[in-house]
Design an enzyme around this catalytic site. Structure first.
Site, short mmCIF file in Angstrom:
data_model
loop_
_atom_site.label_atom_id
_atom_site.label_comp_id
_atom_site.label_asym_id
_atom_site.label_seq_id
_atom_site.Cartn_x
_atom_site.Cartn_y
_atom_site.Cartn_z
N GLU A 223 0.73 -1.20 0.25
CA GLU A 223 0.26 0.13 0.13
C GLU A 223 0.44 0.97 -0.12
OE1 GLU A 223 -2.77 -0.78 3.70
OE2 GLU A 223 -4.28 -2.19 2.32
N GLU A 365 -5.07 -8.50 -2.62
CA GLU A 365 -5.95 -8.64 -0.73
C GLU A 365 -7.02 -7.31 -1.11
OE1 GLU A 365 -3.12 -6.24 2.38
OE2 GLU A 365 -4.87 -5.64 3.85
#
Length: 580
Positions: A223, A365
């Protein structure tokens, strides 16, 4: 008691009924008797005050215990059109993937063969590896609210890495391991600056090869794409770092086959960032991964200098849990809201196909609601609506693998965190894994927008498998399947009172299909118990998964999709050129 009072009571009785789901074997006559709004004739001369008080008490009991107002449900006759001429996407055989997060306890191989497991998460970018050349103390994460993500740097001891790989080997899982991408960088207000220091990661990879551990893929970072979470890295720098990772993998695995995949960036989709990253990384990246939490927060968390949910967080908070999104279920059963994620899949599909890279797209994810989800939503029956819709949508846009957050942990695990028994989404994922094949077919549903429809060639068998998801709480859909659709459509709504559907067990003409109807226990979509064809799904005393047996239904009959239910339909008699 005045006669008008009695009439009021009888009027209430006429408008309220008891609906009892637990009596599975009651007759249709009894069902109609209970579900119909009853009417009475009252003769004042036959009663007494005792009788009236008893009637009043009975009326009050109905009002207290009744779960449904006497409202006619509906039935919708619709069509599912499947284009059998072309394949719109292809998925991996092991499309179903799960994650194991890095969070320590403070934050926080059934049946799949094989299962991809991604080991990573927010704290992976704060991990050092306790290899021989690491000069820093190998200590665990420590909670510290002044640090990014609320924890200090932590270390992965090689003994623990050995234990993890022993588990991976026994489970037969394919492991994707997330590497620390922030090592060597300087964290500044506008992002992490400088090149990735890959020395420690290279040492871990070398140790892994020396131990003969099998790793399916090495993923760089978590991220840090686009605006990032906590911090970010520019796309051109990330591309350069990914090239470095690819060179390390090729060098260390030069005598090893098959070589692990080089995977990046493992972050939220930003079209401009992803395009630049793919254009500049060339063929060094083999899998481009993105994350999805499109439902918003399960629990709202604020860290110092990093507010994840601005409207609910105060800028002077250092670390706090400020509540939950009360609209999660509304989002999950809203088809327009679900469709909002189509744009992400479509844009990434186009960027990948138009770039010079040979990379494929994965969802690396996805837990729907971030910050560990929400109990009795993301770990309950209702979440299978969102989860299966995501699997279908991703497949239709040529996504090869979909990693669910998480295998175990938080409130969105496929397994219960304390008992390790499967949550409803586990069974949904298992049916997908067994029934939905690699080739994805274009599918259009004509009728109510509350039906989500996806079709694939069947897996390891003839024919096709159709997935239908009914997001409506009162409409039963009768769906007819058609191929190579036309614009001649018929759709009508009619009132009916039938709630329990008895499906036939055999075929009259020799062609039968297999149906798997998933519903919530007692009709409660917040239930953590899922029913398959009316039978509770639960493991036995040995922990074995129950057999997932279908109903056999005459192929000439329409597919019945009850309110708030999910149906997988395997039609082995359908012979399409794209499925041969």
């Amino acid at each position: 008691m005045p006669i008008y009072t009695i009439r009021i009571m009888l009027g209430i009785l006429k408008c309220f009924v008891i609906k009892h789901y637990q009596q599975k074997k009651r007759s249709l006559e009894r069902e109609r008797e209970i579900l119909n709004c009853w009417t009475f004739e009252f003769n004042p001369e036959m009663g007494s005050h005792s009788w009236l008080m008893g009637l009043l008490f009975w009326t009050f009991s109905i009002l207290i215990n009744c779960r449904f107002v006497c409202v006619n449900s509906q039935e919708s006759e619709s069509s599912v059109f499947i284009d059998g001429k072309t394949v719109i996407g292809r998925i991996d055989d092991d499309f179903i993937c799960t994650t194991l997060d890095w969070w320590p306890p403070e934050k926080c191989d059934y049946a799949f063969s094989p299962l991809k497991i991604r080991l990573g998460g927010s704290l992976q970018d704060k991990v050092i590896y306790g290899t021989e050349d690491n000069k820093q103390p190998c200590v665990q994460f420590v909670k510290n609210v002044s640090e990014m993500f609320g924890f200090t740097q932590g270390c992965l001891p090689m003994q623990r890495w050995d234990e993890l790989n022993a588990f991976f080997k026994k489970s037969g899982a394919k492991i994707i391991f997330g590497l620390n991408a922030l090592t060597g960088r300087t964290i500044q207000p506008d992002g992490a600056k400088g090149a990735w220091d890959f020395t420690n990661a290279e040492s871990l990879i070398r140790y892994t090869v020396q131990k003969n551990y099998s790793i399916h893929g090495w993923e760089l970072g978590n991220e840090l794409s686009g605006s990032g979470v906590g911090t970010r890295v520019d796309a051109d720098q990330y591309a350069s770092d990914t090239i470095s990772l690819q060179n390390i993998v090729q060098n260390i695995y030069k005598d090893v086959e098959p070589k692990p995949l080089t995977i990046a960036p493992g972050g939220f989709f930003d079209a401009n960032w992803f395009k630049e990253f793919l254009d500049k990384s060339g063929k060094s990246v083999e899998v481009v991964t993105h994350h999805i939490y499109n439902l918003g927060p399960g629990i709202v968390v604020c860290w110092k200098n990093m507010i994840l949910e601005v409207p609910l967080c105060s800028s002077n908070l250092t670390f706090s849990f400020t509540g939950v999104d009360q609209h999660l279920v509304e989002k999950i059963i809203d088809p327009s809201y679900l469709d909002g994620e189509i744009n992400t899949f479509s844009q990434l599909e186009n960027i990948v196909k138009s770039s010079a890279t040979s990379a494929v797209a994965w969802v690396g994810e996805s837990g729907g609601a971030y910050n560990s989800g929400h109990h009795l939503v993301t770990d309950a029956f209702v979440f299978s609506f969102w989860y299966l819709d995501q699997l279908g949508m991703a497949s239709a846009h040529d996504t090869k693998t979909y990693c669910r957050q998480t295998l175990i942990g938080g409130n969105y695990g496929l397994l219960n965190t304390t008992t390790f028994i499967p949550n409803p989404d586990y069974y949904s994922a298992l049916l997908w894994h067994r029934l939905m094949g690699k080739n994805v077919l274009s599918t259009i549903f004509s009728g109510t927008k509350k039906i989500r429809a996806y079709a694939h060639c069947a897996k390891q068998s003839k024919g096709i498998t159709l997935l239908l998801i009914n997001l409506d709480n009162s409409t039963t859909v009768q769906a007819n399947v058609k191929f190579n659709y036309t614009l001649s459509l018929r759709h009508k709504i009619k009132a009916h009172r039938k709630h329990i559907i008895e499906l036939p067990q055999g075929s009259v003409n020799g062609n039968s299909r297999e149906e798997y109807h998933l519903t919530a226990k007692d009709g409660d979509i917040h239930s953590q118990t899922m029913l398959l064809n009316g039978n509770i799904l639960s493991v036995n005393s040995s922990g074995d998964i129950p057999p997932l047996e279908p109903l056999l239904v005459n192929s000439t009959e329409a597919i019945t999709v009850a309110p708030f239910s999910i149906v997988f339909v395997h039609m082995p008699y359908i012979d399409l050129p794209t499925c041969r």
